[in-house]
Design an enzyme around this catalytic site. Sequence first.
Site, PDB file in Angstrom:
ATOM      1  CE1 TYR A 145      36.341 -23.521  -4.006  1.00 49.43           C
ATOM      2  CE2 TYR A 145      34.103 -22.841  -3.447  1.00 49.43           C
ATOM      3  CZ  TYR A 145      34.968 -23.697  -4.109  1.00 49.43           C
ATOM      4  OH  TYR A 145      34.469 -24.724  -4.871  1.00 49.43           O
ATOM      5  CG  ASP A 230      31.330 -22.013   3.888  1.00 49.77           C
ATOM      6  OD1 ASP A 230      31.532 -23.059   4.541  1.00 49.77           O
ATOM      7  OD2 ASP A 230      31.268 -22.005   2.647  1.00 49.77           O
ATOM      8  CB  ILE A 232      32.520 -26.509   5.014  1.00 51.33           C
ATOM      9  CG1 ILE A 232      33.601 -25.780   4.225  1.00 51.33           C
ATOM     10  CG2 ILE A 232      31.150 -26.020   4.603  1.00 51.33           C
ATOM     11  CD1 ILE A 232      33.575 -26.086   2.733  1.00 51.33           C
ATOM     12  CE  LYS A 272      35.946 -28.802   1.030  1.00 50.57           C
ATOM     13  NZ  LYS A 272      36.574 -29.181  -0.244  1.00 50.57           N
TER      14      LYS A 272
END
Length: 469
Positions: A145, A230, A232, A272
Amino acid sequence: MGLLSRKVTCNSHGQDSSYFLGWQEYEKNPYDEVKNPKGIIQMGLAENQLCFDLLESWLAKNPDAVSFKREEQSIFKELALFQDYHGLPAFKKALVDFMAEIRGNKVSFDTDHLVLTAGATSANETLMFCLAEKGDAILLPTPYYPGFDRDLKWRTGAEIVPIQCSSSNGFQITKSALEAAYQEAQRKNLRVKGVLVTNPSNPLGTTMSRNELDLLVNFVTDKEIHLISDEIYSGTVFSSPAFVSIMEVLKDRKLENTQVWERVHVVYSLSKDLGLPGFRVGAIYSNDPIVVAAATKMSSFGLVSSQTQYLLSAMLSDKKFTKEYISKNHKRLQKRQNKLVSGLEKAGISCLESNAGLFCWVDMRHLLSSNTFEAEMELWKRIVYDVKLNISPGSSCHCTEPGWFRVCFANMSEDTLKLAMQRLKSFVSSITIDNQTHQDLKNMRKKNRTKWVFRLSFQSFHDREQGER
């Protein structure tokens, strides 16, 4: 300028990449079906807008939560006054239960290990402040990202060293790639403090394999470093293989009472999975009490409002709603992803096979004028300015191979997605025609050159014959 800090004036914010530049171009000329039908369609935003009807339906049926009432009595004043930055107990309980439900209740979470933050951006930076500083490095698998260049580095002073992954194995992490990144950090005189992964992956839209997760646990155990997972996008997994949380791996390997247990940390968010990025709800989950205590103190710089916590605690505590939401969200994401993949295929474009996320990792290598990142940027600019689609080039995600792009599909209507695919198909067709015309011209020149050489050779032979006679 002399009165400003070096942090303000230095160019280390990470927001000068093409990922953010594409956003700027979109904001200058945003597509609107009625007001601006020839504008740029935003396909660079990983946002889930497919289930707002479910959220709004719940709000309509639960007016007390919306109007901040408990048993028909207003609690507005209670919520408006000072709240402990540890968070509302009812919300923290509802959040950890929701996290467990998304993971099939294969693992559970303790509210005492949870720190609330203003979104995952804040969560990741807070963890960086807890684990690393200037002269330290975090290893990240590519592609990753683009916002991490800002979130992890800008204010903390820490560095990112990429773990180079390739399309040859679907961009999966390998032991050799991990070791190479670790050695690269050492060559740069950086102390490696940990590995950060996104699972499911942004931008790949894939879940990490059990083999990769075991490899990571073994690696951080051997190097005595941290692992940040992570997660999410954990609630966006719409097809097999199923999502496996790093906490499930630790539990299955019976690592609860080992040192590595306290060096594994999870980042989560409702941005998300629940489609609520504007609510700014993130969380750090850590088994290290020192990290939890420090992160809790740091969270005072980015709190989640009491009103938001109260509303969402009521929503997430409604198990009938969460069960329906998770199921329908998965089905809608899969349907929408299929439409993007189908539209791309009609345009002669393929994707990395994916099973999660709000985007696809799209292969446009065959559309490049050359196998270079310069050619990738040239193609990206044509797509943004001529085709009027904002997508994210692979180079902004630190991909090692030019020609890959992240394309989002859940932040727009079905009609808008259809229009985007029509635009892209027309563009690819024009490129194909241009390339064919160029190839035909080259073939014609080659043919004419051959004829000319033949005629020249024949004339020379004829002259020679005449001379000999």
